[in-house]
Design an enzyme around this catalytic site. Structure first.
Site, PDB file in Angstrom:
ATOM      1  N   ARG A 220      -7.469  -1.752   3.189  1.00 46.70           N
ATOM      2  CA  ARG A 220      -6.671  -0.594   3.621  1.00 46.70           C
ATOM      3  C   ARG A 220      -7.543   0.506   4.217  1.00 46.70           C
ATOM      4  NH1 ARG A 220      -1.353   0.322   1.315  1.00 46.70           N
ATOM      5  NH2 ARG A 220      -0.706  -1.667   0.455  1.00 46.70           N
TER       6      ARG A 220
ATOM      7  N   GLU B  58      -0.807  16.492   7.263  1.00 46.73           N
ATOM      8  CA  GLU B  58      -1.123  15.643   6.109  1.00 46.73           C
ATOM      9  C   GLU B  58      -1.508  16.514   4.917  1.00 46.73           C
ATOM     10  OE1 GLU B  58      -1.153  12.412   4.949  1.00 46.73           O
ATOM     11  OE2 GLU B  58      -2.105  13.277   3.173  1.00 46.73           O
TER      12      GLU B  58
ATOM     13  N   TYR C 134      -6.226 -12.515  -1.999  1.00 43.21           N
ATOM     14  CA  TYR C 134      -6.646 -12.943  -0.658  1.00 43.21           C
ATOM     15  C   TYR C 134      -7.984 -12.294  -0.312  1.00 43.21           C
ATOM     16  CZ  TYR C 134      -3.943  -8.642   0.407  1.00 43.21           C
ATOM     17  OH  TYR C 134      -3.415  -7.377   0.411  1.00 43.21           O
TER      18      TYR C 134
ATOM     19  N   ASP D 201       7.929   4.190   4.165  1.00 43.39           N
ATOM     20  CA  ASP D 201       8.403   4.222   2.778  1.00 43.39           C
ATOM     21  C   ASP D 201       9.359   5.382   2.517  1.00 43.39           C
ATOM     22  OD1 ASP D 201       6.960   2.000   2.191  1.00 43.39           O
ATOM     23  OD2 ASP D 201       5.660   2.927   0.687  1.00 43.39           O
TER      24      ASP D 201
END
Ligand SMILES: Cc1cc2nc3c(=O)[nH]c(=O)nc-3n(C[C@H](O)[C@H](O)[C@H](O)COP(=O)(O)OP(=O)(O)OC[C@H]3O[C@@H](n4cnc5c(N)ncnc54)[C@H](O)[C@@H]3O)c2cc1C
Length: 396
Positions: free
Chosen positions: A112, A38, A223, A300
């Protein structure tokens, strides 16, 4: 087919986002050696929400992630479809128990950061996944016996050898552009502004349901997350600003005039955040390949899509599960990667097309908006939900 996993097969993953972390869990659970690289030195996620539809929820549950989310996962009772032209509600899509009964898994919304933490905790708990933070995959070369991956860390460059490299490095993927020489995702002419507000002083129905407000050249989705304590706002407008950033600051003075003539309910929500983050929305065209030799893509990096089906993360999660299955069933790694891509392509392209259609539908004006509203009113809530059985009912 008989599983033929050889325990020593080593899969290198570039990127520890939702897709990379889920793939690490699925692959290591299937017996592969996994190295996760990462670029960021600390793992974190944007302060925003994400919807987890039943197709994604089912996989995360099987990997032990959902139990770590606990009450941070909210199950909205319904999606309320509002039209600016009509001045309010035109349709209601039931979720809650209806989604559980129909798809065998709930439709959830979550912060998230909470999802990322739960994924990371599950990865760490396995104890056999090698994670390198602050290290970027810079280059890779695939040959008959394996793949050599060049990693750029804070202390300089190093190489490592694996059986496959999977680029889960997001919409601006280096693996996609540099190593597979594929075209970048294209800017869609739309940007998303995101913010969180406390759920105090919001309407009771907004604390238990998701809502979409559809207006000319703009829409708003909101939401509840964090057990209903906060409201996630996503305002999408047509604009030409685009930069490769996850979290550029968004100026309320540029955003709010776009909604000046909207009904009071959405306007009062939009006025509450002091700070917004903005994000240029990009997608890739259909038909591109994403595997070459021992290098492939996921999430993605493979198929960035517009967020108007709330499925980019869900497709990354599905990719991870299918990739692990494909590698398990086929000892020939390049053939397994091609089979994985073949398996995924039609489904992700259907989701991408549906998201593009929604982009047009949401932003209609005049007669187009009138026809859209009549169509929604004509269908019952259950029928509106059943149109997505192919998506939410998916099982491996
Ligand atoms: C406004 C908006 C709303 C959305 N809402 C939803 C929703 O409700 N539901 C849903 O399912 N999806 C949603 N999505 C889509 C979802 O956010 C993405 O599809 C998902 O985050 C993609 O995950 P990923 O793991 O593929 O990529 P990312 O999350 O982008 O992760 C990529 C990772 O790779 C790292 N990286 C980059 N380059 C390198 C390198 N060279 N080497 C090593 N690491 C690298 C990055 O630092 C990052 O950690 C939304 C998107 C937007 C923009």
């Amino acid at each position: 087919m008989t599983p033929e996993t050889s325990p020593e097969r080593h899969i290198v993953l570039a990127g520890a986002g939702i897709g990379g972390l889920t793939a690490a869990l699925a692959l290591s659970g299937a017996g592969f050696r996994v190295t996760l690289i990462e670029r960021n030195a600390a793992l974190s996620e944007l302060g925003a929400g994400i919807q987890l539809s039943p197709n994604a929820h089912r996989i995360l549950d099987s990997l032990g992630v959902i139990e770590r989310l606990g009450r941070d996962c909210v199950q909205p009772l319904e999606i309320r479809l509002n039209s600016v032209r009509a001045g309010g509600l035109v349709g209601r899509v039931p979720l809650g128990d209806t989604a559980v009964k129909r798809y065998g898994a709930p439709y959830c919304v979550v912060h998230r950061g909470d999802l990322h933490r739960a994924l990371l905790a599950a990865v760490t708990a396995r104890g056999d996944i090698d994670i390198h933070l602050g290290a970027a995959v810079a280059d890779a070369e695939s040959d008959d016996d394996g793949v050599t991956v060049e990693v750029q860390g804070e202390d300089g460059a190093s190489t490592l050898r694996g059986d496959a490299l999977i680029g889960a490095d997001g919409v601006w993927s280096a693996v996609r552009r540099r190593m597979l020489r594929l075209p970048s995702a294209q800017f869609s002419g739309r940007i998303a502004y995101r913010a969180l507000i406390p759920a105090t002083h919001v309407r009771a129905e907004d604390r238990v349901s998701s809502s979409v407000w559809m207006g000319p050249r703009a829409h708003l989705v909101h939401y509840p997350i964090r057990g209903g304590e906060a409201l996630n706002l996503v305002a999408v407008v047509e604009d030409d600003w685009h930069e490769e950033e996850w979290s550029a600051p968004g100026d309320p003075e540029q955003l709010l005039p776009r909604f000046a003539d909207w009904p009071e309910a959405p306007r009062s929500l939009l006025q509450r955040p002091d700070t917004w983050l903005k994000w240029a929305l990009c997608d890739v065209g259909p038909g591109t390949i994403w595997t070459e030799g021992r290098i492939s893509l996921l999430g993605d990096a493979a198929h960035a899509m517009l967020p108007f089906m709330a499925q980019g993360g869900a497709m990354a999660i599905e990719d991870a599960a299918v990739l692990a299955r494909s590698l398990t069933e086929n000892a020939d790694t390049p053939a397994a990667l091609l089979a994985y891509e073949r398996d995924r392509k039609d489904r992700v392209e259907r989701v991408m097309r549906t998201a593009r259609d929604n982009a047009r539908t949401y932003h209609q004006d005049g007669v187009g908006a009138m026809i859209r509203d009549m169509g929604i009113r004509f269908l019952s809530g259950e029928k509106l939900l059943h149109r997505y059985d192919w998506l939410y009912g998916w099982r491996m």
